[in-house]
Design an enzyme around this catalytic site. Structure first.
Site, PDB file in Angstrom:
ATOM      1  N   GLY A   1       0.856  -1.178   0.000  1.00 22.26           N
ATOM      2  CA  GLY A   1       0.000   0.000   0.000  1.00 22.26           C
ATOM      3  C   GLY A   1       0.891   1.226   0.000  1.00 22.26           C
ATOM      4  O   GLY A   1       1.908   1.258  -0.691  1.00 22.26           O
ATOM      5  N   GLU A   2       0.579   2.183   0.828  1.00 18.24           N
ATOM      6  CA  GLU A   2       1.377   3.403   0.914  1.00 18.24           C
ATOM      7  C   GLU A   2       1.887   3.495   2.346  1.00 18.24           C
ATOM      8  O   GLU A   2       1.115   3.658   3.285  1.00 18.24           O
ATOM      9  CB  GLU A   2       0.507   4.608   0.543  1.00 18.24           C
ATOM     10  CG  GLU A   2       1.287   5.754  -0.076  1.00 18.24           C
ATOM     11  CD  GLU A   2       2.172   6.443   0.939  1.00 18.24           C
ATOM     12  OE1 GLU A   2       3.395   6.527   0.696  1.00 18.24           O
ATOM     13  OE2 GLU A   2       1.661   6.877   1.975  1.00 18.24           O
ATOM     14  N   SER A   3       3.202   3.365   2.522  1.00 21.07           N
ATOM     15  CA  SER A   3       3.771   3.212   3.868  1.00 21.07           C
ATOM     16  C   SER A   3       3.500   4.413   4.780  1.00 21.07           C
ATOM     17  O   SER A   3       3.293   4.245   5.980  1.00 21.07           O
ATOM     18  CB  SER A   3       5.268   2.915   3.799  1.00 21.07           C
ATOM     19  OG  SER A   3       5.982   3.994   3.224  1.00 21.07           O
TER      20      SER A   3
ATOM     21  N   CYS B   1       6.158  -5.386   0.443  1.00 27.03           N
ATOM     22  CA  CYS B   1       6.260  -4.081  -0.200  1.00 27.03           C
ATOM     23  C   CYS B   1       6.238  -2.964   0.844  1.00 27.03           C
ATOM     24  O   CYS B   1       7.194  -2.805   1.593  1.00 27.03           O
ATOM     25  CB  CYS B   1       5.174  -3.935  -1.269  1.00 27.03           C
ATOM     26  SG  CYS B   1       5.491  -2.588  -2.434  1.00 27.03           S
TER      27      CYS B   1
ATOM     28  N   ARG C   1      12.916   3.356  -0.184  1.00 26.45           N
ATOM     29  CA  ARG C   1      11.491   3.442  -0.478  1.00 26.45           C
ATOM     30  C   ARG C   1      11.285   3.802  -1.961  1.00 26.45           C
ATOM     31  O   ARG C   1      11.956   4.675  -2.484  1.00 26.45           O
ATOM     32  CB  ARG C   1      10.927   4.551   0.425  1.00 26.45           C
ATOM     33  CG  ARG C   1       9.462   4.670   0.507  1.00 26.45           C
ATOM     34  CD  ARG C   1       9.146   5.704   1.604  1.00 26.45           C
ATOM     35  NE  ARG C   1       7.738   6.001   1.631  1.00 26.45           N
ATOM     36  CZ  ARG C   1       7.202   7.014   0.976  1.00 26.45           C
ATOM     37  NH1 ARG C   1       7.951   7.826   0.254  1.00 26.45           N
ATOM     38  NH2 ARG C   1       5.913   7.217   1.036  1.00 26.45           N
TER      39      ARG C   1
ATOM     40  N   ILE D   1       5.647  -3.900  -7.420  1.00 28.65           N
ATOM     41  CA  ILE D   1       4.851  -2.710  -7.742  1.00 28.65           C
ATOM     42  C   ILE D   1       5.356  -1.534  -6.908  1.00 28.65           C
ATOM     43  O   ILE D   1       5.166  -1.523  -5.689  1.00 28.65           O
ATOM     44  CB  ILE D   1       3.346  -2.948  -7.455  1.00 28.65           C
ATOM     45  CG1 ILE D   1       2.841  -4.160  -8.240  1.00 28.65           C
ATOM     46  CG2 ILE D   1       2.542  -1.696  -7.784  1.00 28.65           C
ATOM     47  CD1 ILE D   1       1.424  -4.578  -7.890  1.00 28.65           C
ATOM     48  N   ARG D   2       6.009  -0.582  -7.546  1.00 24.88           N
ATOM     49  CA  ARG D   2       6.597   0.561  -6.828  1.00 24.88           C
ATOM     50  C   ARG D   2       7.302   0.065  -5.571  1.00 24.88           C
ATOM     51  O   ARG D   2       7.147   0.615  -4.473  1.00 24.88           O
ATOM     52  CB  ARG D   2       5.523   1.588  -6.449  1.00 24.88           C
ATOM     53  CG  ARG D   2       4.969   2.348  -7.629  1.00 24.88           C
ATOM     54  CD  ARG D   2       4.017   3.448  -7.191  1.00 24.88           C
ATOM     55  NE  ARG D   2       4.715   4.467  -6.417  1.00 24.88           N
ATOM     56  CZ  ARG D   2       4.156   5.197  -5.451  1.00 24.88           C
ATOM     57  NH1 ARG D   2       2.897   5.019  -5.128  1.00 24.88           N
ATOM     58  NH2 ARG D   2       4.847   6.106  -4.825  1.00 24.88           N
TER      59      ARG D   2
ATOM     60  N   HIS E   1       5.000  -8.888  -3.953  1.00 22.27           N
ATOM     61  CA  HIS E   1       3.635  -9.152  -3.481  1.00 22.27           C
ATOM     62  C   HIS E   1       3.262 -10.616  -3.722  1.00 22.27           C
ATOM     63  O   HIS E   1       2.712 -10.944  -4.774  1.00 22.27           O
ATOM     64  CB  HIS E   1       2.640  -8.282  -4.256  1.00 22.27           C
ATOM     65  CG  HIS E   1       2.704  -6.829  -3.934  1.00 22.27           C
ATOM     66  ND1 HIS E   1       1.873  -6.241  -3.001  1.00 22.27           N
ATOM     67  CD2 HIS E   1       3.492  -5.843  -4.424  1.00 22.27           C
ATOM     68  CE1 HIS E   1       2.142  -4.946  -2.937  1.00 22.27           C
ATOM     69  NE2 HIS E   1       3.125  -4.685  -3.786  1.00 22.27           N
TER      70      HIS E   1
ATOM     71  N   GLU F   1       0.844 -12.202  -2.494  1.00 22.87           N
ATOM     72  CA  GLU F   1      -0.609 -12.337  -2.451  1.00 22.87           C
ATOM     73  C   GLU F   1      -1.263 -12.068  -3.806  1.00 22.87           C
ATOM     74  O   GLU F   1      -2.444 -12.347  -3.986  1.00 22.87           O
ATOM     75  CB  GLU F   1      -1.194 -11.399  -1.385  1.00 22.87           C
ATOM     76  CG  GLU F   1      -1.247  -9.931  -1.740  1.00 22.87           C
ATOM     77  CD  GLU F   1       0.085  -9.196  -1.705  1.00 22.87           C
ATOM     78  OE1 GLU F   1       0.077  -7.984  -1.994  1.00 22.87           O
ATOM     79  OE2 GLU F   1       1.127  -9.820  -1.436  1.00 22.87           O
TER      80      GLU F   1
END
Length: 197
Positions: free
Chosen positions: A53-55, A85, A114, A142-143, A179, A181
């Site tokens: 997600g977004e840390s 991630c 990051r 992903i990023r 990821h 999942e």
């Protein structure tokens, strides 16, 4: 009975819930996987997953929901925790490119960069070698953050992209750049849940 909590404040929560449920099923272990949002849900918890997600957002919401210190304490006491991630960023001791005031759990003796792989358009899939399986695993990046260094001998590499470390383990804690999942392959979740059994 095993009770797995996926921190459900932001990120790819439902995918981890599905993967963990399938992994328990494959292992023949009775258990439940919950969407973890509040501190009181930690009662009787067996393992925790910190999703991608977004840390910055995950960090802020974990503090706001009184989960941050509790998860940190449980991790130090030996509760199995896996971060993927952004979850890897949250677990790391040192983070290059962190935003001002962002807090990290500091349970993994690693330095990460990051968003080292660039923007969303730079996302990719590639075969990853796992320490615990002979078959390659499709890593979805992903990023993603990048593991830049191991800060102690307690950290053990468990996943590689070519010759570069993309997954680590330190006792009860696992951190992955990719990821797991987002594939139908539950080997990584099964390996993680092995820490509970």
């Amino acid at each position: 009975m095993v009770k797995v909590g996926v921190i459900g404040l932001q990120g790819d929560v439902s995918e981890h819930i599905d993967a963990a449920k399938k992994a328990l099923e494959n292992l023949g272990v009775p258990g439940e996987v919950i969407w973890l949002r509040k501190q009181e849900q930690l009662e009787g918890i067996s393992a925790v997953i910190v999703p991608g997600g977004e840390s910055t957002t995950i960090s802020r919401l974990m503090v706001k929901n009184d989960l941050f210190e509790s998860i940190k304490k449980l991790g130090r006491e030996g509760l199995p925790i896996m971060g993927t991630c952004a979850g890897l960023i949250m677990l790391s001791k040192e983070v290059i490119g962190a935003t001002s005031g962002q807090r990290f759990l500091g349970l993994l003796d690693v330095r990460v960069n990051r968003n080292a792989y660039g923007r969303q358009v730079d996302s990719f899939e590639a075969p990853v070698k796992l320490a615990f399986s002979n078959e390659p695993f499709i890593g979805v990046f992903i990023r993603a953050p990048r593991i830049m260094g191991l800060l102690s001998g307690r950290v053990k590499p468990i996943a590689w992209l070519d010759d570069r470390i993309v997954g680590v383990e330190q006792g009860n804690v696992i951190g992955l750049e990719f990821h797991p999942e987002l594939t139908d392959d539950t080997r990584v979740h099964e390996y993680f849940l092995g820490k509970v059994l």
